[in-house]
Scaffold this motif. Structure first.
Motif, short mmCIF file in Angstrom:
data_model
loop_
_atom_site.label_atom_id
_atom_site.label_comp_id
_atom_site.label_asym_id
_atom_site.label_seq_id
_atom_site.Cartn_x
_atom_site.Cartn_y
_atom_site.Cartn_z
N VAL A 1 -34.72 -7.36 -3.10
CA VAL A 1 -36.02 -7.91 -2.72
C VAL A 1 -35.82 -9.30 -2.11
CG1 VAL A 1 -38.35 -8.52 -3.47
CG2 VAL A 1 -37.12 -6.65 -4.61
N THR B 1 -40.63 -8.97 -9.45
CA THR B 1 -39.55 -8.08 -9.00
C THR B 1 -38.19 -8.44 -9.58
OG1 THR B 1 -39.06 -9.40 -7.01
CG2 THR B 1 -40.78 -7.71 -6.82
N THR C 1 -33.32 -10.16 -6.57
CA THR C 1 -34.39 -10.84 -5.83
C THR C 1 -33.93 -12.22 -5.41
OG1 THR C 1 -36.11 -9.63 -7.05
CG2 THR C 1 -36.77 -11.69 -5.97
N ALA D 1 -40.43 -2.44 -6.00
CA ALA D 1 -39.20 -3.10 -6.46
C ALA D 1 -38.30 -2.13 -7.23
CB ALA D 1 -39.54 -4.30 -7.33
#
Length: 373
Positions: free
Chosen positions: A160, A327, A333, A154
């Motif tokens: 992500v 992450t 994310t 990450a």
């Protein structure tokens, strides 16, 4: 961006059946590795470079992701399920109407299959920085071994994408999750005969009863903080003042500030009887997944892609944790990009085949053009 064509539904269903019929409880690493082996063979067929990272994590890299300084789009998925061996007898893989049933269909073998077919839809046209996919083996039991590899990936990633399922029976993606933790409290008192010399005893159970209430009082529902004592044990013979007791507490927090407050609160717990000693263990397992500007940008891009594809996605903040919790503090994310359906960890677990293809195309579009730098 090249138009994202529909995937092959029959091929996706065959691949889903293959994975579901390979039972992979977290407790059986050999079984989980078998699923990883199958997925690795599929990824390599697509041209991925593959390797095994510490913590039983398989890494697959496409395009520029193999370069040392690349900032790839990172996709997270896991091969383990909560189901023990033998569940296929009670809940076999089957298709009824627009639903496919079976252990692990929704959480998250449907998402694993989606990832494979979404990457196939890109036809080798990967985004700048390439694509990196991690397939872990212990997500359902806390990702204790895989966490290091996930966080390291990450830190390098452009963004992500987590292929856990959307919110049950909806198109809602997940832009936030509560942090998850557990504290265990063990109490050691003094045993004594309950009839002849009760005054010489120090009851661990009595202290546990007091401290359970003190622990529960740390909850703050308005702040999104829940505390739940889910297991308590202690004592032995009924005619003995109990010398031992213990309880385990689940906690969920929306912010790191609340996690810190609970840490201080649990460490401040003290028995009223000085003859009883307290041992505390545990803590926060997954940090809160807070909605950052990066996550908001990813979600806005997902909305745009979904609209182009002819449907609408929503967003939600949920109480359960995922590897996205690790992450989110490190890279933009977005979670809930897996297979729509319902029944996570339940016998009616299933995915919605009438929505599966649309979400696969959405995943492909977001990988190709995540809208964040």
């Amino acid at each position: 961006m090249t138009p994202i064509l529909p995937p092959d539904p029959e091929a996706m269903l065959r691949d889903l059946q293959t994975l579901v019929e390979l039972e992979s409880p977290s407790s059986d690493l050999a079984a989980v590795r078998t699923v990883q082996d199958v997925v690795q063979s599929w990824m390599e067929t697509l041209g991925a470079g593959s390797e095994q990272l510490p913590g039983d994590v398989r890494r697959f890299r496409f395009g520029e992701a193999v370069k040392p300084n690349a900032r790839p789009v990172l996709i997270l998925m896991h091969a383990d399920t909560v189901w023990p061996h033998g569940m296929l007898g009670a809940m076999p893989f089957k298709v009824e109407g627009d639903r496919a049933y079976g252990p692990g269909t929704y959480d998250m073998k449907g998402g694993v299959v989606m990832t494979l077919h979404a990457l196939r839809l890109l036809r080798g046209e990967f985004p700048a920085g390439g694509v990196e996919v991690l397939l872990s083996a212990d997500e359902e039991v806390g990702s204790h071994l895989s966490r290091g590899a996930i966080e390291a990936a990450a830190r390098r990633a452009r963004c992500v994408l987590v292929v856990e399922p959307p919110v049950a029976d909806s198109h809602a993606l997940k832009t936030g999750r509560k942090g998850v933790g557990m504290y265990s409290v063990a109490l050691q008192g003094v045993a004594a005969h309950a009839g002849n010399k009760p005054q010489e005893g120090a009851s661990a159970i009595l202290e546990a009863a007091r401290l359970v209430q003190a622990a529960q009082a740390l909850a703050d529902p308005q702040a999104g903080t829940t505390v739940s004592v889910g297991r308590i044990a202690g004592g032995g013979a009924v005619n003995v003042i109990p010398a031992h007791a213990e309880f385990d507490t689940d906690l969920r927090v929306s912010t790191l500030a609340e996690a810190d407050r609970l840490e201080l609160g649990f460490r401040a717990l003290r028995p009223a009887d000085p003859r009883v000693t307290l041992t505390l263990s545990g803590g926060l397992n997954r940090p809160p997944f807070e909605r950052t500007t990066g996550t908001a940008a990813l979600y806005a891009q997902a909305q745009r892609h979904a609209e182009t594809l002819g449907f609408t996605v929503g967003e939600a903040f949920v109480g359960g944790g995922s590897d996205g919790n690790f992450t989110a503090p490190l890279s933009p994310t977005l979670d809930g990009l897996g297979a729509p359906g319902d029944g996570a960890h339940a016998v009616h677990e299933h995915i919605r085949l009438d929505r599966w293809l649309d979400h696969t195309r959405l995943l492909a579009a977001l990988v190709a053009d995540p809208g964040v730098n």
